[in-house]
Scaffold this active site. Sequence first.
Site, PDB file in Angstrom:
ATOM      1  N   GLU A  14       9.062  -4.925  10.826  1.00 58.61           N
ATOM      2  CA  GLU A  14       9.589  -3.412  10.309  1.00 58.61           C
ATOM      3  C   GLU A  14       9.933  -2.475  11.253  1.00 58.61           C
ATOM      4  O   GLU A  14       9.222  -2.022  12.484  1.00 58.61           O
ATOM      5  CB  GLU A  14       8.261  -2.704   9.501  1.00 58.61           C
ATOM      6  CG  GLU A  14       8.751  -1.258   9.017  1.00 58.61           C
ATOM      7  CD  GLU A  14       7.681  -0.677   7.984  1.00 58.61           C
ATOM      8  OE1 GLU A  14       6.819  -1.113   7.706  1.00 58.61           O
ATOM      9  OE2 GLU A  14       8.196   0.422   7.696  1.00 58.61           O
TER      10      GLU A  14
ATOM     11  N   ASP B  66       0.758  -1.043  -0.015  1.00 60.92           N
ATOM     12  CA  ASP B  66       0.039  -0.077   0.146  1.00 60.92           C
ATOM     13  C   ASP B  66       0.669   1.233   0.065  1.00 60.92           C
ATOM     14  O   ASP B  66       0.343   2.413  -0.146  1.00 60.92           O
ATOM     15  CB  ASP B  66      -0.922   0.126   1.106  1.00 60.92           C
ATOM     16  CG  ASP B  66      -0.453   0.216   2.604  1.00 60.92           C
ATOM     17  OD1 ASP B  66       1.069  -0.244   2.827  1.00 60.92           O
ATOM     18  OD2 ASP B  66      -1.195   0.264   3.506  1.00 60.92           O
ATOM     19  N   SER B  67       2.166   1.065   0.152  1.00 62.67           N
ATOM     20  CA  SER B  67       3.213   2.231  -0.130  1.00 62.67           C
ATOM     21  C   SER B  67       2.900   2.813  -1.629  1.00 62.67           C
ATOM     22  O   SER B  67       3.553   3.674  -1.921  1.00 62.67           O
ATOM     23  CB  SER B  67       4.576   1.699   0.161  1.00 62.67           C
ATOM     24  OG  SER B  67       4.813   0.686  -0.633  1.00 62.67           O
TER      25      SER B  67
ATOM     26  N   ASP C 110      -0.935  -6.081  -0.223  1.00 63.90           N
ATOM     27  CA  ASP C 110      -1.323  -5.557   1.017  1.00 63.90           C
ATOM     28  C   ASP C 110      -2.966  -5.327   0.873  1.00 63.90           C
ATOM     29  O   ASP C 110      -3.504  -4.808   0.215  1.00 63.90           O
ATOM     30  CB  ASP C 110      -0.816  -3.968   1.027  1.00 63.90           C
ATOM     31  CG  ASP C 110       0.354  -3.877   2.231  1.00 63.90           C
ATOM     32  OD1 ASP C 110       0.130  -4.883   3.065  1.00 63.90           O
ATOM     33  OD2 ASP C 110       0.938  -2.905   2.367  1.00 63.90           O
TER      34      ASP C 110
ATOM     35  N   GLU D 207      -1.553  -5.500   8.403  1.00 66.52           N
ATOM     36  CA  GLU D 207      -0.811  -4.910   9.360  1.00 66.52           C
ATOM     37  C   GLU D 207      -1.537  -4.997  10.876  1.00 66.52           C
ATOM     38  O   GLU D 207      -2.763  -4.932  11.027  1.00 66.52           O
ATOM     39  CB  GLU D 207      -0.614  -3.406   9.082  1.00 66.52           C
ATOM     40  CG  GLU D 207       0.237  -2.805   7.881  1.00 66.52           C
ATOM     41  CD  GLU D 207       0.488  -1.618   7.874  1.00 66.52           C
ATOM     42  OE1 GLU D 207      -0.096  -0.745   8.739  1.00 66.52           O
ATOM     43  OE2 GLU D 207       1.027  -1.128   6.844  1.00 66.52           O
TER      44      GLU D 207
ATOM     45  N   LYS E 110      -1.046  -9.528   2.722  1.00 67.22           N
ATOM     46  CA  LYS E 110      -0.563  -9.151   4.029  1.00 67.22           C
ATOM     47  C   LYS E 110      -1.365  -8.032   4.763  1.00 67.22           C
ATOM     48  O   LYS E 110      -2.115  -7.269   4.202  1.00 67.22           O
ATOM     49  CB  LYS E 110       0.824  -8.092   3.524  1.00 67.22           C
ATOM     50  CG  LYS E 110       1.673  -7.825   4.910  1.00 67.22           C
ATOM     51  CD  LYS E 110       3.087  -7.143   4.386  1.00 67.22           C
ATOM     52  CE  LYS E 110       2.948  -5.931   4.066  1.00 67.22           C
ATOM     53  NZ  LYS E 110       2.356  -4.747   4.980  1.00 67.22           N
TER      54      LYS E 110
HETATM   55  O1  KIV Z   1       3.508  -1.298   1.907  1.00 70.19           O
HETATM   56  C1  KIV Z   1       4.778  -1.340   1.776  1.00 70.19           C
HETATM   57  O2  KIV Z   1       5.717  -0.974   1.265  1.00 70.19           O
HETATM   58  C2  KIV Z   1       5.158  -2.306   2.933  1.00 70.19           C
HETATM   59  C3  KIV Z   1       6.632  -2.309   3.311  1.00 70.19           C
HETATM   60  C4  KIV Z   1       7.019  -1.504   4.211  1.00 70.19           C
HETATM   61  C5  KIV Z   1       6.849  -4.053   3.756  1.00 70.19           C
HETATM   62  O3  KIV Z   1       4.166  -2.918   3.760  1.00 70.19           O
END
Ligand code: KIV
Length: 276
Positions: A178, A44-45, A83, A113, A111
Amino acid sequence: MKKDIAYLHVKKQEQQPITMLTCYDYPTACMQDEAGIDIVFVGDSVGTNVLGYKNETEVTMEDMCHHLKAVRRGVTDAYLLVDMPYAADRDAKHAVANAKRFLSHGADGVKLEGGLEKVPIVTALNEQGIETCAHIGHNPQIHGTKAATHGKTFAKAKQLIESARALADAGVKLIVLEKITEEVSRIITENLAVPTIGIGAGRFCDGQVLVINDILGIGPPLKHAKRYQDYKHLTFEAICGYKEEVANGTFPTDANTSHISPDKLARLQRWLKLKS
Ligand code: KIV
């Protein structure tokens, strides 16, 4: 050879480092796959790195599906992880529906969080046979973009170790660590069968992940990352070179140009004359 979760678990058992990178588009996915990256990850970055959002909470399921589909087209061998964007996993019902949507677009796993509070969500996803990757320590969706190191006090270190254990017991197949102190990451890695993937979590995780923009040198320099290219500078130079050559008439040249044959041109000119 298609890389699956069993392959990644064997890598941990054999102490071969797992490689993971974020990826947001088709050409980069093709390159990562060809280079043999184990886990191509649509993070999600994408929000802050590609879409110009201020933080991760602005990223939607639509954004993620759009980029997942592009990346999917470029991946043949790598494990394709995606994500869950902010609030897409707010309860088990939404998490399962959204994860199934990702799987229908070709993701191998999702993934999410969070720590202990995510155990019921992981359990629900696991019951549906959906492979999950946990993400503990610094969580951009929760803590924002300013990243402090986690695991510096006894209480925080204990909390991280307990969260990792509970998430593993609930069935996660991978855990991203992280911005966690190296010592605590090492304890988690050595005490779990599940592979750990570190970002700013030291040298003893089972694998490493970085944001593609950071290794290319697009974003600002970061302590936890390493720049393998000066892409921002190289791209800026290319853009300025193009602008300059168009402005001074040195691009395009004859080599960039196609022609009609002289006889057809002559016919065209005769026709034009007759018309006027
Ligand atoms: O979205 C992302 O880039 C991440 C990384 C920091 C693992 O979750």
